[in-house]
Scaffold this active site. Sequence first.
Site, mmCIF file in Angstrom:
data_model
loop_
_atom_site.group_PDB
_atom_site.id
_atom_site.type_symbol
_atom_site.label_atom_id
_atom_site.label_comp_id
_atom_site.label_asym_id
_atom_site.label_seq_id
_atom_site.Cartn_x
_atom_site.Cartn_y
_atom_site.Cartn_z
ATOM 1 N N SER A 275 4.692 28.067 36.259
ATOM 2 C CA SER A 275 5.851 27.529 36.956
ATOM 3 C C SER A 275 7.088 27.818 36.137
ATOM 4 O O SER A 275 7.011 28.364 35.041
ATOM 5 C CB SER A 275 5.723 26.012 37.124
ATOM 6 O OG SER A 275 5.981 25.365 35.895
ATOM 7 N N LYS A 276 8.196 27.442 36.676
ATOM 8 C CA LYS A 276 9.469 27.670 36.006
ATOM 9 C C LYS A 276 9.462 27.118 34.572
ATOM 10 O O LYS A 276 10.140 27.629 33.693
ATOM 11 C CB LYS A 276 10.575 26.983 36.825
ATOM 12 C CG LYS A 276 11.969 27.400 36.453
ATOM 13 C CD LYS A 276 12.356 28.720 37.107
ATOM 14 C CE LYS A 276 13.777 29.101 36.686
ATOM 15 N NZ LYS A 276 14.076 30.499 36.982
ATOM 16 N N ARG A 277 8.666 26.078 34.369
ATOM 17 C CA ARG A 277 8.653 25.438 33.063
ATOM 18 C C ARG A 277 7.950 26.243 31.979
ATOM 19 O O ARG A 277 8.299 26.160 30.814
ATOM 20 C CB ARG A 277 7.985 24.054 33.147
ATOM 21 C CG ARG A 277 8.886 22.985 33.705
ATOM 22 C CD ARG A 277 8.136 21.682 33.870
ATOM 23 N NE ARG A 277 7.092 21.780 34.879
ATOM 24 C CZ ARG A 277 7.319 21.822 36.185
ATOM 25 N NH1 ARG A 277 8.546 21.758 36.623
ATOM 26 N NH2 ARG A 277 6.335 21.921 37.053
ATOM 27 N N ASN A 278 6.940 26.988 32.374
ATOM 28 C CA ASN A 278 6.199 27.693 31.326
ATOM 29 C C ASN A 278 6.197 29.207 31.526
ATOM 30 O O ASN A 278 5.334 29.906 31.040
ATOM 31 C CB ASN A 278 4.762 27.159 31.243
ATOM 32 C CG ASN A 278 4.042 27.283 32.574
ATOM 33 O OD1 ASN A 278 4.539 27.937 33.487
ATOM 34 N ND2 ASN A 278 2.889 26.676 32.680
ATOM 35 N N GLU A 280 8.234 32.650 34.022
ATOM 36 C CA GLU A 280 8.929 32.989 35.249
ATOM 37 C C GLU A 280 7.909 33.257 36.331
ATOM 38 O O GLU A 280 6.914 33.929 36.110
ATOM 39 C CB GLU A 280 9.812 34.218 35.026
ATOM 40 C CG GLU A 280 11.070 33.915 34.231
ATOM 41 C CD GLU A 280 12.017 32.997 34.991
ATOM 42 O OE1 GLU A 280 11.900 32.891 36.227
ATOM 43 O OE2 GLU A 280 12.879 32.384 34.324
#
Length: 503
Positions: A275-278, A280
Amino acid sequence: MSTLPGPAPVAVRHLAAPPMNSTMRTRFAPAPSGDLHVGNVRTALFSWALARRHGGTFLLRVEDTDRSRVSDEAFNAALDVLGWMSIDWDEGPGVGGPYAPYRQSERLPYYAEAAAKLRASGAAYSCYCTPSELAERREQARAANRPPGYDGRCRSLTADERAAFEAEGRTSVLRFWMPDGTTTWNDLVRGEITIDHANVPDFAITRSDGHPLYLLAAAVDDVAMGLTHIVRGEDLVTATPRQLALYTALGQPQERWPAFAHLPLIIGADNQPLSKRNGEVSIAWYRRAGFLSEGLGNYLALLGWSPGGDREFFGRELLLSEFDVSRVSKNPARFDLKKLDAVNGDWIRSLSESELAERIAPVLADAGLKVDADQLAAVVPLVQIRMNRLTEAAELLHFLFVDEAAFAIEEAAATKGLGEGSGAVLRAAQERLSAVQDWSAAALEPVIWGIGEDLGLNRKRTATPLRVALTGRMMSPPLFESMELLGRERTLTRIARAIGTAG
RNA sequence: GUCCCCAUCGUCUAGCGGUCCAGGACAUCGCCCUUUCAAGGCGACGGCACGGGUUCGAAUCCCGUUGGGGGCACCA
């Protein structure tokens, strides 16, 4: 007496699989609610490869029933990304086909018909529970360590009870009554899977506004469109017993049921879903970041699949000739940007110079660098082995195409490269370069090395001041080629400017 | 919590009972090449989660443990 009987217990066994030949029909069914993700596109790629490998039909169906989440922009972007990835479809938006339309928002009557049929047969019932009531009961169940799924409260409402709810102003969803029993199917990647319906709660098939929900729409369309093989993410394995139950309730003969292949999920470095958190996730991001669709496709194909042996660098031809869904891995694959970079770099190096020039041109333009075709052709060999992403060309070539007035030497480079003794090199270069007749890398090289010899400097100490003076950096494409491309006038101008700050 | 699924180097994986004291790639670290950075070449490091079985023989089969992932939405 007024309670509905409910469906009889079942033992669904869906073990036979349609043949893998030119009669195969597979699909990719994205919900256009944002950028297509890495996982979406890998699913599309595998589904596409499965059909193409066997000469079957691949179709694109757009699951845009949730009007609050989908948009035309996302729809167009999705088609654009698929096109970029060279994933083409035989039926679907833009090309039509015998089962058109292929946007679910344009197929609402089919779902309404199916919903009506399920309601009439008693396979589905009106559920008046409100979202907040459901959420509350879910929480209670969780707190009590009970399964949080729907508890079946509205299964057997009497006519009076329904009337009372409606008088209250409550709206209802149509909820499918999951029969007791089990479902077993032969998953193309995971083998035989059995799920006890005790773990599959009743599920909503329409919203309170009558709009169809995913489980219903997909079940209706997958059979209606004659799909033979469904390739999708592992997150949908428990949707399978529900959809098979729907097929049954809708009266679809088992010979028409598609086979299922559930792909492992792609996860991030922290074991959580990508996800955007870990990392792209957006394919559009990777495209902008300078990845080749060939490189990305190659890497994605490697995430959960392998052609076997040591083969890792391959293109579509191999997928077309060898993709085998039964070889798909069962465990989640971690997305590794470094490996993507490496694979992409291999692809960049495998391109011909003219092909690479075509790919680089827009990147340079985006970076505000003005380059004509001849300059571009001259410059490609200098950067091809030095980049993993197309965007790196802009950094590598900045010094060549930047406006002379805007050219500047990086502070760190000036400190390290224009220190003690560099002035002598630059002054000598200024003098000897003015006399050079043939301004070519081959002719320039001995002139520069001659300076070093006369000054008693090794090649590194000779080249560095010039490199920094001309490119503004400690790292650059090869010096003599850079000088040739820069031209005599700009070379001398930059040397003169650097002499002012050199030690 | 519960159900389903999974388990080979740090990561992606090859391996589908003997050819494996486990092969490749990425990453990391050396060396070579070299005007920088790369690319390339050579090499090093590093793994069958654990415990039981089955078998003449197990990374490969079975069971358990542990660990991980997924589902349990009026999202898809």
